[in-house]
Motif scaffolding. Structure first.
Motif, PDB file in Angstrom:
ATOM      1  N   GLY A 161     -97.224  25.628 -15.250  1.00 32.06           N
ATOM      2  CA  GLY A 161     -96.492  26.585 -16.055  1.00 32.06           C
ATOM      3  C   GLY A 161     -97.131  27.950 -15.927  1.00 32.06           C
ATOM      4  O   GLY A 161     -98.096  28.133 -15.190  1.00 32.06           O
ATOM      5  N   CYS A 162     -96.569  28.924 -16.638  1.00 28.50           N
ATOM      6  CA  CYS A 162     -97.128  30.275 -16.605  1.00 28.50           C
ATOM      7  C   CYS A 162     -96.796  30.989 -17.904  1.00 28.50           C
ATOM      8  O   CYS A 162     -95.917  30.571 -18.653  1.00 28.50           O
ATOM      9  N   PHE A 163     -97.526  32.073 -18.141  1.00 27.77           N
ATOM     10  CA  PHE A 163     -97.324  32.894 -19.330  1.00 27.77           C
ATOM     11  C   PHE A 163     -96.889  34.279 -18.897  1.00 27.77           C
ATOM     12  O   PHE A 163     -97.470  34.855 -17.979  1.00 27.77           O
ATOM     13  N   ALA A 177     -93.303  29.512 -19.572  1.00 27.71           N
ATOM     14  CA  ALA A 177     -92.308  28.721 -18.840  1.00 27.71           C
ATOM     15  C   ALA A 177     -93.044  27.576 -18.176  1.00 27.71           C
ATOM     16  O   ALA A 177     -94.147  27.751 -17.654  1.00 27.71           O
ATOM     17  N   LEU A 178     -92.442  26.410 -18.218  1.00 25.47           N
ATOM     18  CA  LEU A 178     -93.020  25.243 -17.544  1.00 25.47           C
ATOM     19  C   LEU A 178     -92.322  25.042 -16.206  1.00 25.47           C
ATOM     20  O   LEU A 178     -91.163  25.400 -16.031  1.00 25.47           O
ATOM     21  N   ASN A 179     -93.039  24.422 -15.276  1.00 23.11           N
ATOM     22  CA  ASN A 179     -92.494  24.146 -13.963  1.00 23.11           C
ATOM     23  C   ASN A 179     -91.408  23.084 -14.116  1.00 23.11           C
ATOM     24  O   ASN A 179     -91.656  22.027 -14.691  1.00 23.11           O
ATOM     25  N   PRO A 180     -90.217  23.329 -13.589  1.00 17.15           N
ATOM     26  CA  PRO A 180     -89.144  22.326 -13.722  1.00 17.15           C
ATOM     27  C   PRO A 180     -89.458  21.020 -12.990  1.00 17.15           C
ATOM     28  O   PRO A 180     -88.838  19.993 -13.264  1.00 17.15           O
ATOM     29  N   ARG A 181     -90.443  21.015 -12.089  1.00 16.27           N
ATOM     30  CA  ARG A 181     -90.828  19.787 -11.397  1.00 16.27           C
ATOM     31  C   ARG A 181     -91.774  18.920 -12.232  1.00 16.27           C
ATOM     32  O   ARG A 181     -92.120  17.809 -11.826  1.00 16.27           O
ATOM     33  N   ASN A 182     -92.223  19.425 -13.381  1.00 15.56           N
ATOM     34  CA  ASN A 182     -93.126  18.635 -14.214  1.00 15.56           C
ATOM     35  C   ASN A 182     -92.455  17.349 -14.694  1.00 15.56           C
ATOM     36  O   ASN A 182     -91.275  17.357 -15.052  1.00 15.56           O
ATOM     37  N   ILE A 239     -90.747  29.657 -25.612  1.00 18.29           N
ATOM     38  CA  ILE A 239     -90.820  28.764 -24.459  1.00 18.29           C
ATOM     39  C   ILE A 239     -89.488  28.880 -23.720  1.00 18.29           C
ATOM     40  O   ILE A 239     -88.434  28.560 -24.268  1.00 18.29           O
ATOM     41  N   LEU A 240     -89.565  29.374 -22.499  1.00 16.94           N
ATOM     42  CA  LEU A 240     -88.356  29.586 -21.698  1.00 16.94           C
ATOM     43  C   LEU A 240     -87.856  28.264 -21.119  1.00 16.94           C
ATOM     44  O   LEU A 240     -88.640  27.364 -20.832  1.00 16.94           O
ATOM     45  N   ASP A 241     -86.550  28.168 -20.909  1.00 18.21           N
ATOM     46  CA  ASP A 241     -85.967  26.975 -20.306  1.00 18.21           C
ATOM     47  C   ASP A 241     -86.358  26.838 -18.839  1.00 18.21           C
ATOM     48  O   ASP A 241     -86.535  25.737 -18.334  1.00 18.21           O
ATOM     49  N   LEU A 258     -89.240  32.437 -14.492  1.00 19.21           N
ATOM     50  CA  LEU A 258     -88.555  33.575 -13.884  1.00 19.21           C
ATOM     51  C   LEU A 258     -88.721  33.603 -12.378  1.00 19.21           C
ATOM     52  O   LEU A 258     -88.000  34.310 -11.682  1.00 19.21           O
ATOM     53  N   ASN A 259     -89.714  32.843 -11.877  1.00 20.41           N
ATOM     54  CA  ASN A 259     -89.962  32.791 -10.428  1.00 20.41           C
ATOM     55  C   ASN A 259     -90.528  31.417 -10.072  1.00 20.41           C
ATOM     56  O   ASN A 259     -90.835  30.624 -10.946  1.00 20.41           O
ATOM     57  N   GLU A 260     -90.657  31.155  -8.812  1.00 18.18           N
ATOM     58  CA  GLU A 260     -91.183  29.889  -8.301  1.00 18.18           C
ATOM     59  C   GLU A 260     -92.641  29.740  -8.734  1.00 18.18           C
ATOM     60  O   GLU A 260     -93.433  30.663  -8.595  1.00 18.18           O
ATOM     61  N   LEU A 261     -93.004  28.553  -9.234  1.00 20.44           N
ATOM     62  CA  LEU A 261     -94.364  28.340  -9.720  1.00 20.44           C
ATOM     63  C   LEU A 261     -95.251  27.550  -8.769  1.00 20.44           C
ATOM     64  O   LEU A 261     -96.432  27.363  -9.046  1.00 20.44           O
ATOM     65  N   GLY A 262     -94.699  27.076  -7.659  1.00 18.01           N
ATOM     66  CA  GLY A 262     -95.544  26.326  -6.726  1.00 18.01           C
ATOM     67  C   GLY A 262     -96.118  25.096  -7.400  1.00 18.01           C
ATOM     68  O   GLY A 262     -95.393  24.304  -7.985  1.00 18.01           O
ATOM     69  N   THR A 263     -97.442  24.932  -7.376  1.00 20.98           N
ATOM     70  CA  THR A 263     -98.082  23.757  -7.987  1.00 20.98           C
ATOM     71  C   THR A 263     -98.496  24.002  -9.427  1.00 20.98           C
ATOM     72  O   THR A 263     -98.964  23.093 -10.090  1.00 20.98           O
TER      73      THR A 263
END
Length: 146
Positions: free
Chosen positions: A129-131, A139-144, A116-118, A121-126
């Protein structure tokens, strides 16, 4: 494409949509010994199913849809930042025992040998998270929120 159009943003010429799986729920009605889709059922069968006289079941299928990512548009040139565009779409919520929940998820990731990344690597929009398959990492969206 329609989303970007509503924002006054143009998808750049020649860009190809990114293929995604789009959920497509289907309802089935039991017709004697076979299950038929809602759309293939007669009006009478649909009415009887609504009344509860015929059994129904639901299944989730997925079809291919297409989306365009921020960098495939002229949004940046128009001065529209990702955070402006997606702020109202990013849903927040809270859960009880957030720390316990987080520890449990980390434990599951560890058993699956997934990192699980801190930060993404790129903008996730809405996206929440992504794999990243090449890294076997999430990686989870930092806005979560929790």
């Amino acid at each position: 494409y329609a989303y970007w159009e509503k924002q006054g943003v143009q998808v750049q010429k020649g860009e190809k949509g990114i293929k995604i799986f789009v959920p497509s729920p289907v309802t089935f009605i039991k017709r004697e010994t076979e299950w038929v889709t809602w759309k293939d059922a007669t009006k009478t069968e649909q009415k009887r199913a609504k009344e509860g006289a015929l059994p129904t079941r639901k299944a989730m299928y997925y079809k291919i849809g297409h989306v365009f990512e921020y960098t495939q548009t002229d949004a940046r040139e128009k001065g529209l930042e990702v955070s402006e565009l997606f702020a109202s779409y990013h849903r927040n919520g809270s859960i009880r025992e957030a720390e316990s929940f987080r520890r449990a998820l980390n434990g599951i990731a560890e058993t699956q040998d997934v990192k699980i990344l801190d930060r993404p690597l790129n903008e996730l929009g809405t996206a929440k998270g992504c794999f990243y398959p090449e890294l076997n990492a999430i990686a989870l969206n930092p806005r979560n929120s929790d």
